[in-house]
Write an enzyme that holds these catalytic residues in place. Structure first.
Site, short mmCIF file in Angstrom:
data_model
loop_
_atom_site.label_atom_id
_atom_site.label_comp_id
_atom_site.label_asym_id
_atom_site.label_seq_id
_atom_site.Cartn_x
_atom_site.Cartn_y
_atom_site.Cartn_z
N PRO A 49 -0.86 0.08 2.00
CA PRO A 49 -1.93 0.98 2.40
C PRO A 49 -2.95 0.40 3.36
O PRO A 49 -3.80 1.12 3.86
CB PRO A 49 -2.58 1.35 1.07
N GLY A 50 -2.93 -0.92 3.60
CA GLY A 50 -3.77 -1.48 4.65
C GLY A 50 -4.83 -2.48 4.22
O GLY A 50 -5.55 -3.01 5.06
N ASN A 51 -4.92 -2.79 2.93
CA ASN A 51 -5.95 -3.75 2.49
C ASN A 51 -5.72 -5.14 3.05
O ASN A 51 -6.66 -5.81 3.49
CB ASN A 51 -6.01 -3.80 0.96
N LYS A 52 -4.47 -5.60 3.03
CA LYS A 52 -4.17 -6.93 3.58
C LYS A 52 -4.41 -6.93 5.09
O LYS A 52 -4.87 -7.92 5.67
CB LYS A 52 -2.73 -7.35 3.27
N ASP B 176 9.69 0.47 12.13
CA ASP B 176 10.38 -0.35 11.13
C ASP B 176 10.40 -1.79 11.63
O ASP B 176 10.87 -2.07 12.73
CB ASP B 176 11.80 0.19 10.93
N CYS C 46 4.56 -8.93 -5.46
CA CYS C 46 3.81 -8.72 -6.70
C CYS C 46 4.83 -8.65 -7.83
O CYS C 46 4.90 -7.68 -8.58
CB CYS C 46 2.94 -7.47 -6.63
#
Length: 425
Positions: A224-227, A277, A366
């Site tokens: 989702p874009g946090n990293k 991709d 994770c």
């Protein structure tokens, strides 16, 4: 969501109570197999419980556990029919409590061990330095009633502490989440809810530690874009950071999150999101100048300890991004899914190793399974791409030296050096 979670928490209890009273047999028109709700359901549903069974669980949950009872019109027939059995249902619930030797009905909830684990995990937040300095963020938090402490544990809901391992990351009491989300600091993107382990990859990669000039960087699997926004902040919003995401809906989420974090190139930042991709990206084409890369591919998600998988009837984990399914669309056994995920992970890492200008990249999962961790790393280090590109693991001194948990030597074939990479569990 709260209603669904609570109903699932008491699912086993509710099913036993319903088995004794047998509402479906007594009220077949509304809750039996032939109920109209089942006849009008989507014909493409493959399997699983009948919709009438799901509805019955939710309604009986509210009837027995919600102080306001079933929230529906007084004359709604299903509600009206169920309320006739309230005394019987409650009596069966009490009998079940006594048989199980529980002090209260609340102790019949499932997942007690999981809730205790989740209750000990801090609510981690990252200060988004693209929007606000850490000093200013701490100042705003203190004005909002929070107290900065220098302790290993957070005993009070108003306490918070700095991470000892990652810059600009703060730990809050688990019960502080709702208050944090109400703050202007959070709503404007200055504070981002992000687990500590999720902050490791960008912190380790940090291009400014290894390069004296602006660089090209790539997040190979961004949503989702946090990293991505974390890496952008570490780059001070300078240079070029390309964020790839192939799934259309997840790409929309990515753009939304990056916009909120203030790092989109179209809005003055340095991140260029692309709906592409990674495996289709040409190393000698668009990837020719990439020097630093985040690689966080699909995995089992088994290391996320505060998720709610234990509330469902599935015994194995759900994949973090996409399920690995066999041809007949039934969930694959865990060992087969891990093998499929590991093959994809290896393929992506080996592809990354072919980028001509790439100097450093991080591989993160994770997952608690060695099939996705040590085994993958060991395999790719023995690949032709690794040998041709002279790739090797970075020394522990360069990779979160303060973090004690590392890989397992026995999973690395006894290779102590390989086992020195961080294990963020």
């Amino acid at each position: 969501m709260a209603l669904v979670v609570n109903t699932l928490s008491y699912k086993e209890t509710l099913q036993q109570v319903l088995a004794s009273v047998d509402i479906a047999k007594r009220e077949p028109k509304w809750f039996g197999p032939g109920a109209s709700l089942n006849r009008t359901a989507d014909k493409t549903r493959a399997s699983g419980p009948l919709l009438s069974e799901c509805l019955l669980l939710v309604l009986v949950h509210d009837l027995l556990f919600a102080s306001r009872g079933i929230q529906a019109a007084k004359a709604w027939p299903p509600k009206e029919r169920l309320e006739k059995y309230k005394s019987q249902l409650h009596a069966e619930l009490v009998r079940l409590q006594i048989r199980r030797k529980k002090k209260s009905v609340e102790e019949l909830r499932s997942g007690e061990a999981e809730r205790k684990i989740a209750g000990r995990i801090p609510r981690w937040c990252r200060v988004n330095t693209l929007k606000v300095s850490q000093a200013e963020a701490i100042n705003q938090l203190q004005k909002a009633g929070f107290t900065l402490v220098d302790t290993e544990t957070l005993d009070q809901e108003h306490q918070f502490a700095r991470s000892r391992h990652v810059r600009h990351v703060l730990a809050f009491h688990p019960k502080a989440t709702s208050k944090l989300m109400s703050l202007p600091l959070f709503r404007t993107g200055g504070l981002i809810l992000q687990d500590l382990a999720s902050c490791f990859p960008a912190e380790v990669l940090d291009p400014r530690t290894w390069a004296s000039s602006e660089v090209d960087a790539l997040d190979a699997t961004s949503a989702p874009g946090n990293k991505t926004s974390h890496l952008s902040a570490l780059m001070l919003g300078q240079g070029t950071l390309t964020a790839l995401e192939r799934a259309p809906q997840r790409f929309k989420t990515l753009v939304k999150m990056l916009d909120r974090a203030g790092c989109l190139a179209s809005r003055g930042g340095n991140v260029h999101p692309k709906k592409d991709d990674f495996l289709a990206m040409e190393p000698l084409g668009d990837g020719a100048l990439v020097r630093f890369m985040l690689l966080d591919p699909s995995c089992s998600g088994s290391g996320i300890v505060n998720r709610l998988d234990y509330l469902t009837s599935q015994d194995d984990e759900q994949d973090n991004i996409e399920q690995v399914l066999p041809d007949d669309n039934r969930p694959a056994p865990l060992d087969a899914r891990l093998a499929s995920l590991a093959a994809l992970q290896q393929r992506m890492i080996r592809h990354a190793m072919t980028f001509p200008s790439l100097e450093r990249f991080t591989y993160s999962t994770c997952s608690v399974h060695e099939e996705e961790n040590e085994h993958v790393v060991k395999a790719v280090l023995e690949s032709p791409e690794a040998k041709e590109g002279h790739w090797s693991l970075a020394p522990r001194s360069d990779v979160l030296p303060t973090w004690n948990e590392r890989g397992r030597p026995e999973a690395c074939g006894g290779d102590e050096k390989m086992a020195s990479w961080p294990c963020a569990m």
